[in-house]
Design a protein around this motif. Structure first.
Motif, PDB file in Angstrom:
ATOM      1  N   PHE A 107       0.853  -1.193   0.000  1.00 37.90           N
ATOM      2  CA  PHE A 107       0.000   0.000   0.000  1.00 37.90           C
ATOM      3  C   PHE A 107       0.886   1.240   0.000  1.00 37.90           C
ATOM      4  CE2 PHE A 107       1.061  -1.011   4.320  1.00 37.90           C
ATOM      5  CZ  PHE A 107       1.290   0.209   4.921  1.00 37.90           C
ATOM      6  N   ASP A 108       0.273   2.358  -0.309  1.00 39.39           N
ATOM      7  CA  ASP A 108       0.953   3.651  -0.230  1.00 39.39           C
ATOM      8  C   ASP A 108       0.452   4.394   0.995  1.00 39.39           C
ATOM      9  OD1 ASP A 108       2.242   3.168  -2.679  1.00 39.39           O
ATOM     10  OD2 ASP A 108       0.581   4.055  -3.818  1.00 39.39           O
ATOM     11  N   PHE A 109       1.379   4.829   1.834  1.00 35.62           N
ATOM     12  CA  PHE A 109       0.979   5.686   2.937  1.00 35.62           C
ATOM     13  C   PHE A 109       0.391   6.983   2.385  1.00 35.62           C
ATOM     14  CE2 PHE A 109       3.837   3.255   5.849  1.00 35.62           C
ATOM     15  CZ  PHE A 109       2.929   3.073   6.877  1.00 35.62           C
ATOM     16  N   ALA A 110      -0.447   7.626   3.157  1.00 28.14           N
ATOM     17  CA  ALA A 110      -1.123   8.850   2.715  1.00 28.14           C
ATOM     18  C   ALA A 110      -0.118   9.868   2.193  1.00 28.14           C
ATOM     19  CB  ALA A 110      -1.910   9.454   3.874  1.00 28.14           C
ATOM     20  N   GLY A 111      -0.408  10.415   1.012  1.00 29.81           N
ATOM     21  CA  GLY A 111       0.447  11.425   0.401  1.00 29.81           C
ATOM     22  C   GLY A 111       1.470  10.867  -0.547  1.00 29.81           C
ATOM     23  N   SER A 112       1.713   9.565  -0.504  1.00 33.58           N
ATOM     24  CA  SER A 112       2.732   8.949  -1.358  1.00 33.58           C
ATOM     25  C   SER A 112       2.073   8.230  -2.523  1.00 33.58           C
ATOM     26  CB  SER A 112       3.558   7.940  -0.555  1.00 33.58           C
ATOM     27  OG  SER A 112       4.188   8.563   0.544  1.00 33.58           O
TER      28      SER A 112
END
Length: 268
Positions: free
Chosen positions: A49-54
């Motif tokens: 997953f992508d952390f928020a903002g990435s």
């Protein structure tokens, strides 16, 4: 569930009864695990997953929620809830490793084991604590982001992987940074480098493996030693690499660590 999976661009693969979450650190997105995933997917239901903002346009980033690593730890738990996963293994890098630690303090029963690559309790040197970056360097680094983000991205990427600017590894990290909106990247960098979790993480009890590159340009051995002093039950692995991102530059070494420390989890 759909909103959580879309917000974090969740990608699932592999098989098995056990889930393995892969949490990237600042400067990268889930693409940083692409050399690790083939092994992981042979043994686990693997969730990237992508952390928020990435990894996207920053639409999942909330300046209030994500003003500290606590918000990212809540994102981890939200992803587990979305899949109905009661217990998993977690592999995290850098700030993603420390977000995992905070999630493990909030809900220790959700994590069977963690492998933490290049973790650090504090983003900059504070008093006798040595993080690898002093406050003046950190302020200059963040200021450079606002002047020429594209140039800064290439320079930071080359530093992180300890490779020439034209190397494939540098280009890969620079590409991850280019996918982040510059204003969001600025806030993420400020959050990551100014984080100070000393005193907050003493009660971490999830079985963990601390993995450090002996020549990591951003996280020195002292950072690992500090965490070992807090968590005497944790195991340590030192890799003969000079990169902050061994999952990109020395994936075979990282896979060796995972195979050693997660084999019992995969079979359980």
């Amino acid at each position: 569930m759909v909103d959580v999976l879309r917000r974090h661009n969740v990608m699932v693969g592999g098989c098995g009864h056990k889930a393995l979450l892969l949490g990237h650190g600042f400067g990268t997105d889930q693409r940083a695990w692409r050399r690790i995933r083939p092994w992981a997917e042979r043994h686990f239901l693997t969730i990237g997953f992508d952390f928020a903002g990435s990894g996207g346009d920053g639409s999942g980033y909330d300046g209030f929620r994500h003003g500290s690593l606590a918000g990212f730890s809540e994102d981890l738990l939200d992803i587990l809830d979305a899949f109905g996963i009661e217990r998993c293994a977690y592999v995290g890098h850098g700030s993603g490793a420390m977000a995992g630690v905070l999630a493990g303090i909030l809900e220790p029963g959700r994590f069977e084991r963690m492998v933490l690559l290049a973790p650090s309790a504090c983003g900059v040197d504070r008093g006798r604590y040595r993080s690898g970056i002093d406050a003046v360097t950190m302020r200059r680094m963040i200021a450079c982001m606002t002047i020429n983000y594209a140039a800064w991205s290439r320079e930071f990427a080359a530093l992180a992987v300890d490779a020439p600017p034209a190397s494939p590894e540098t280009a890969e990290v620079a590409s991850c940074l280019a996918a982040v909106r510059p204003d969001v990247a600025f806030r993420l960098a400020a959050m990551a480098f100014q984080s100070d979790l000393r005193g907050w993480i003493d009660d971490f009890e999830v079985p963990a493996v601390l993995v450090h590159g002996e020549g990591d340009p951003l996280v020195p051995p002292e950072a690992a030693e500090h965490l070992r002093s807090l968590w005497p039950f944790a195991e340590s692995e030192v890799l003969a690499v000079s990169s902050h991102l061994p999952q990109l530059t020395a994936p075979d070494l990282v896979v060796g660590v995972l195979a050693k420390h997660l084999k019992d989890v995969a079979r359980a």
